[in-house]
Design a protein around this motif. Structure first.
Motif, PDB file in Angstrom:
ATOM      1  N   GLN A  26       0.830  -1.206   0.000  1.00 16.56           N
ATOM      2  CA  GLN A  26       0.000   0.000   0.000  1.00 16.56           C
ATOM      3  C   GLN A  26       0.866   1.258   0.000  1.00 16.56           C
ATOM      4  O   GLN A  26       0.539   2.250  -0.655  1.00 16.56           O
ATOM      5  CB  GLN A  26      -0.938  -0.002   1.208  1.00 16.56           C
ATOM      6  CG  GLN A  26      -1.982  -1.112   1.159  1.00 16.56           C
ATOM      7  CD  GLN A  26      -2.847  -1.116   2.406  1.00 16.56           C
ATOM      8  OE1 GLN A  26      -3.370  -0.086   2.808  1.00 16.56           O
ATOM      9  NE2 GLN A  26      -2.984  -2.275   3.030  1.00 16.56           N
ATOM     10  N   ILE A  27       1.984   1.210   0.724  1.00 12.66           N
ATOM     11  CA  ILE A  27       2.905   2.349   0.743  1.00 12.66           C
ATOM     12  C   ILE A  27       3.588   2.486  -0.614  1.00 12.66           C
ATOM     13  O   ILE A  27       3.708   3.583  -1.159  1.00 12.66           O
ATOM     14  CB  ILE A  27       3.947   2.192   1.875  1.00 12.66           C
ATOM     15  CG1 ILE A  27       3.262   2.332   3.236  1.00 12.66           C
ATOM     16  CG2 ILE A  27       5.077   3.213   1.720  1.00 12.66           C
ATOM     17  CD1 ILE A  27       4.146   2.003   4.427  1.00 12.66           C
ATOM     18  N   GLU A  28       4.016   1.369  -1.182  1.00  7.09           N
ATOM     19  CA  GLU A  28       4.702   1.418  -2.487  1.00  7.09           C
ATOM     20  C   GLU A  28       3.777   1.881  -3.608  1.00  7.09           C
ATOM     21  O   GLU A  28       4.254   2.325  -4.652  1.00  7.09           O
ATOM     22  CB  GLU A  28       5.293   0.050  -2.810  1.00  7.09           C
ATOM     23  CG  GLU A  28       6.493  -0.268  -1.925  1.00  7.09           C
ATOM     24  CD  GLU A  28       7.067  -1.642  -2.173  1.00  7.09           C
ATOM     25  OE1 GLU A  28       6.294  -2.581  -2.443  1.00  7.09           O
ATOM     26  OE2 GLU A  28       8.296  -1.778  -2.076  1.00  7.09           O
ATOM     27  N   ALA A  29       2.465   1.826  -3.388  1.00  8.97           N
ATOM     28  CA  ALA A  29       1.508   2.280  -4.397  1.00  8.97           C
ATOM     29  C   ALA A  29       1.491   3.808  -4.514  1.00  8.97           C
ATOM     30  O   ALA A  29       1.038   4.350  -5.521  1.00  8.97           O
ATOM     31  CB  ALA A  29       0.105   1.761  -4.068  1.00  8.97           C
ATOM     32  N   PHE A  30       2.005   4.497  -3.497  1.00  8.50           N
ATOM     33  CA  PHE A  30       2.065   5.954  -3.562  1.00  8.50           C
ATOM     34  C   PHE A  30       3.126   6.369  -4.563  1.00  8.50           C
ATOM     35  O   PHE A  30       4.238   5.835  -4.567  1.00  8.50           O
ATOM     36  CB  PHE A  30       2.394   6.565  -2.187  1.00  8.50           C
ATOM     37  CG  PHE A  30       1.259   6.510  -1.217  1.00  8.50           C
ATOM     38  CD1 PHE A  30       0.252   7.465  -1.252  1.00  8.50           C
ATOM     39  CD2 PHE A  30       1.191   5.493  -0.276  1.00  8.50           C
ATOM     40  CE1 PHE A  30      -0.794   7.407  -0.354  1.00  8.50           C
ATOM     41  CE2 PHE A  30       0.146   5.434   0.622  1.00  8.50           C
ATOM     42  CZ  PHE A  30      -0.852   6.395   0.579  1.00  8.50           C
ATOM     43  N   GLU A  31       2.776   7.355  -5.405  1.00  8.30           N
ATOM     44  CA  GLU A  31       3.730   7.857  -6.385  1.00  8.30           C
ATOM     45  C   GLU A  31       4.918   8.474  -5.657  1.00  8.30           C
ATOM     46  O   GLU A  31       4.762   9.159  -4.656  1.00  8.30           O
ATOM     47  CB  GLU A  31       3.050   8.916  -7.260  1.00  8.30           C
ATOM     48  CG  GLU A  31       3.889   9.362  -8.419  1.00  8.30           C
ATOM     49  CD  GLU A  31       3.160  10.341  -9.317  1.00  8.30           C
ATOM     50  OE1 GLU A  31       3.843  10.985 -10.106  1.00  8.30           O
ATOM     51  OE2 GLU A  31       1.940  10.448  -9.205  1.00  8.30           O
ATOM     52  N   ASN A  32       6.103   8.199  -6.132  1.00 10.63           N
ATOM     53  CA  ASN A  32       7.351   8.751  -5.592  1.00 10.63           C
ATOM     54  C   ASN A  32       7.736   8.203  -4.223  1.00 10.63           C
ATOM     55  O   ASN A  32       8.589   8.774  -3.556  1.00 10.63           O
ATOM     56  CB  ASN A  32       7.299  10.285  -5.532  1.00 10.63           C
ATOM     57  CG  ASN A  32       7.045  10.901  -6.884  1.00 10.63           C
ATOM     58  OD1 ASN A  32       7.567  10.436  -7.884  1.00 10.63           O
ATOM     59  ND2 ASN A  32       6.229  11.931  -6.926  1.00 10.63           N
TER      60      ASN A  32
END
Length: 103
Positions: A26-32
């Motif tokens: 879920q964190i890695e889904a955030f852009e950048n």
């Protein structure tokens, strides 16, 4: 001429240890956002590379609001600036660094 900024920040996200594998994607889904490490105790090191400080605070708030996230803390924030001028190729960049508290 324009001023380009890149904000590089690191965060420590503390999650319930039993939800670590669920929260990381879920964190890695955030852009950048990129995860640089985690611990069995539920701490995740996240690095953000953004265009302005507003993206940092928005991302911190969004991560902090994920289910089973206990806290999100900004640990480091660096601003890289570069002055763009097509007729001038000199390196006019400046660097500002700031460390936030201890983990």
């Amino acid at each position: 001429m324009s001023l380009n900024e890149v904000h590089i920040s690191s965060l420590v996200v503390h999650v319930s240890p039993e939800h670590l594998d669920e929260i990381k994607p879920q964190i890695e889904a955030f852009e950048n956002a990129e995860i640089y490490g985690d611990s069995p105790e539920g701490k995740i090191v996240v690095v953000l590379e953004t265009e302005n400080q507003g993206f940092i605070t928005d991302t911190i708030d969004a991560i902090n609001n994920l289910p089973n996230v206990l806290s999100t803390v900004l640990v480091y924030h660096q601003i890289e600036t570069e002055l763009n001028d097509e007729s001038n190729d000199k390196d006019t960049g400046t660097e500002h660094s700031q460390t936030e508290g201890e983990v």
